[in-house]
Scaffold this motif. Structure first.
Motif, mmCIF file in Angstrom:
data_model
loop_
_atom_site.group_PDB
_atom_site.id
_atom_site.type_symbol
_atom_site.label_atom_id
_atom_site.label_comp_id
_atom_site.label_asym_id
_atom_site.label_seq_id
_atom_site.Cartn_x
_atom_site.Cartn_y
_atom_site.Cartn_z
ATOM 1 N N LYS A 85 0.693 -1.065 -0.121
ATOM 2 C CA LYS A 85 -0.114 -0.004 -0.019
ATOM 3 C C LYS A 85 0.970 1.418 -0.002
ATOM 4 O O LYS A 85 0.479 2.463 -0.807
ATOM 5 N N GLN A 86 1.950 1.232 0.683
ATOM 6 C CA GLN A 86 2.739 2.524 0.775
ATOM 7 C C GLN A 86 3.357 2.567 -0.539
ATOM 8 O O GLN A 86 3.419 3.791 -1.167
ATOM 9 N N SER A 87 3.893 1.548 -1.177
ATOM 10 C CA SER A 87 4.433 1.729 -2.628
ATOM 11 C C SER A 87 3.409 2.014 -3.759
ATOM 12 O O SER A 87 3.682 2.914 -4.719
ATOM 13 N N GLU A 123 4.884 8.447 -15.941
ATOM 14 C CA GLU A 123 4.212 7.251 -15.471
ATOM 15 C C GLU A 123 5.471 6.110 -15.490
ATOM 16 O O GLU A 123 5.382 5.122 -14.592
ATOM 17 N N TYR A 124 6.251 6.105 -16.450
ATOM 18 C CA TYR A 124 7.298 5.157 -16.145
ATOM 19 C C TYR A 124 8.240 5.259 -14.931
ATOM 20 O O TYR A 124 8.430 4.128 -14.340
ATOM 21 N N VAL A 125 8.641 6.392 -14.689
ATOM 22 C CA VAL A 125 9.321 6.506 -13.472
ATOM 23 C C VAL A 125 8.741 6.110 -12.028
ATOM 24 O O VAL A 125 9.228 5.264 -11.071
ATOM 25 N N ALA A 126 7.224 6.659 -12.034
ATOM 26 C CA ALA A 126 6.392 6.347 -10.971
ATOM 27 C C ALA A 126 6.314 4.826 -10.805
ATOM 28 O O ALA A 126 6.289 4.334 -9.549
ATOM 29 N N LEU A 127 5.694 4.216 -11.767
ATOM 30 C CA LEU A 127 5.584 2.671 -11.584
ATOM 31 C C LEU A 127 6.825 1.870 -11.364
ATOM 32 O O LEU A 127 6.879 1.227 -10.545
ATOM 33 N N SER A 128 7.874 2.319 -11.998
ATOM 34 C CA SER A 128 9.046 1.488 -11.838
ATOM 35 C C SER A 128 9.682 1.728 -10.342
ATOM 36 O O SER A 128 10.101 0.891 -9.607
ATOM 37 N N ILE A 129 9.635 2.913 -9.759
ATOM 38 C CA ILE A 129 9.750 2.974 -8.439
ATOM 39 C C ILE A 129 8.946 2.150 -7.483
ATOM 40 O O ILE A 129 9.572 1.720 -6.556
ATOM 41 N N GLY A 130 7.623 2.334 -7.820
ATOM 42 C CA GLY A 130 6.716 1.758 -6.870
ATOM 43 C C GLY A 130 7.095 0.054 -6.849
ATOM 44 O O GLY A 130 7.053 -0.704 -6.220
ATOM 45 N N LEU A 131 7.399 -0.697 -7.976
ATOM 46 C CA LEU A 131 7.647 -2.068 -8.483
ATOM 47 C C LEU A 131 9.051 -2.193 -7.660
ATOM 48 O O LEU A 131 9.026 -3.262 -6.978
ATOM 49 N N PRO A 179 -5.010 4.412 -6.244
ATOM 50 C CA PRO A 179 -3.882 3.825 -5.524
ATOM 51 C C PRO A 179 -4.420 2.406 -4.952
ATOM 52 O O PRO A 179 -3.323 1.444 -5.010
ATOM 53 N N HIS A 180 -5.343 2.347 -5.007
ATOM 54 C CA HIS A 180 -6.114 0.918 -4.543
ATOM 55 C C HIS A 180 -5.924 -0.191 -5.562
ATOM 56 O O HIS A 180 -5.518 -1.138 -5.361
ATOM 57 N N ALA A 181 -6.230 0.149 -6.726
ATOM 58 C CA ALA A 181 -6.005 -0.639 -7.883
ATOM 59 C C ALA A 181 -4.754 -1.052 -7.951
ATOM 60 O O ALA A 181 -4.104 -2.067 -8.423
ATOM 61 N N VAL A 185 -2.610 -4.522 -7.827
ATOM 62 C CA VAL A 185 -1.360 -5.071 -8.974
ATOM 63 C C VAL A 185 -0.336 -5.511 -8.287
ATOM 64 O O VAL A 185 0.352 -6.620 -8.523
ATOM 65 N N PHE A 186 0.392 -4.678 -7.474
ATOM 66 C CA PHE A 186 1.765 -4.825 -6.769
ATOM 67 C C PHE A 186 1.633 -6.412 -5.926
ATOM 68 O O PHE A 186 2.373 -7.081 -6.037
ATOM 69 N N LYS A 187 0.253 -6.509 -5.277
ATOM 70 C CA LYS A 187 0.249 -7.283 -4.416
ATOM 71 C C LYS A 187 0.083 -8.815 -5.255
ATOM 72 O O LYS A 187 0.654 -9.798 -5.004
ATOM 73 N N ALA A 188 -0.675 -8.684 -6.496
ATOM 74 C CA ALA A 188 -0.683 -9.937 -7.158
ATOM 75 C C ALA A 188 0.447 -10.238 -7.739
ATOM 76 O O ALA A 188 0.818 -11.507 -7.892
ATOM 77 N N LEU A 189 1.240 -9.331 -8.235
ATOM 78 C CA LEU A 189 2.738 -9.607 -8.881
ATOM 79 C C LEU A 189 3.487 -10.217 -8.033
ATOM 80 O O LEU A 189 4.149 -11.076 -8.472
ATOM 81 N N TYR A 190 3.497 -9.981 -6.876
ATOM 82 C CA TYR A 190 4.656 -10.637 -5.902
ATOM 83 C C TYR A 190 3.960 -11.494 -4.658
ATOM 84 O O TYR A 190 4.570 -11.928 -3.899
ATOM 85 N N THR A 191 2.930 -12.114 -4.936
ATOM 86 C CA THR A 191 2.265 -13.105 -4.192
ATOM 87 C C THR A 191 2.356 -14.324 -4.657
ATOM 88 O O THR A 191 1.846 -14.600 -5.874
ATOM 89 N N ARG A 192 2.895 -15.613 -4.060
ATOM 90 C CA ARG A 192 3.228 -16.681 -4.685
ATOM 91 C C ARG A 192 1.679 -17.409 -4.779
ATOM 92 O O ARG A 192 1.501 -17.682 -3.530
#
Length: 203
Positions: A85-87, A123-131, A179-181, A185-192
């Protein structure tokens, strides 16, 4: 370790409060500036960030995270927002404030990701930093994590499938993605997830 690296313990607290004798605005600007320019350089570009917009993004991010914290008190105890959520909220505000205001070619290639950066730099910078932040907090707690893994963690923040990265950047640019969406996305990407039962080995 670099004082302004994204990859350090307590990075979200440092981004909100400051660190190393720097106040919160100075530290936040240095960290985001360094991370953003590294992303741009990898794609063959040089960029400049807008200091005022960076500060606005920081203020709005902190305000949202504090609101989330206040809304999640259990038995009188504060439950802090998780790293995903912070990311995601940080990504959201860096993108909304359009923090990249100058882009110039340094050594641009014709790779798909380079073209994406040219079309959607903020957008690229923001998304990359968050990821990158999400990846660091996903993998840094692993028992075999060590310093050399930081380079691979950084790559994890850049190596989304091109089609996914493209669609994400287009949506961030043209739509008001919440930000909730982004959190989902972030949680789905990194949840095994375990494989379906039919893929398990039959003994």
């Amino acid at each position: 370790m670099n004082q302004f690296s994204l990859y350090q313990d307590g990075i979200f607290r440092r981004l909100a409060e400051g660190s190393g004798g720097l106040d919160r605005e100075e530290f936040f600007l240095e960290v985001i500036d360094q991370a953003a320019k590294a992303v741009a350089s990898k794609c063959g570009f040089e960029i400049e960030l807008h200091p005022t917009r960076i500060q606005e993004a920081q203020d709005l991010w902190i305000e949202d995270i504090q609101s989330l914290t206040l809304d999640k008190k259990i038995g009188g105890e504060t439950v802090r927002a998780c790293e995903y959520k912070q990311s995601s909220f940080l990504t959201y505000w860096l993108r909304r404030r359009l923090v990249v205001y100058s882009v110039s070619p340094k050594n641009p290639g014709d790779r798909d990701f380079d073209t994406l950066f040219k079309e959607y730099p903020s957008e690229y910078v923001a998304l990359s930093i968050g990821l990158k932040l999400a990846a660091f907090h996903r993998f840094a707690s692993a028992p075999n994590f060590h310093g050399d893994a930081l380079a691979e963690i950084s790559d994890k923040g850049d190596d989304m499938l091109f089609s996914l990265m493209h669609d994400a950047l287009v949506l961030l640019h043209h739509k008001n993605v919440s930000p909730h969406a982004l959190y989902l996305v972030f949680k789905a990407l990194y949840t095994r997830m375990p494989p379906p039962s039919f893929l398990t080995t039959v003994r």
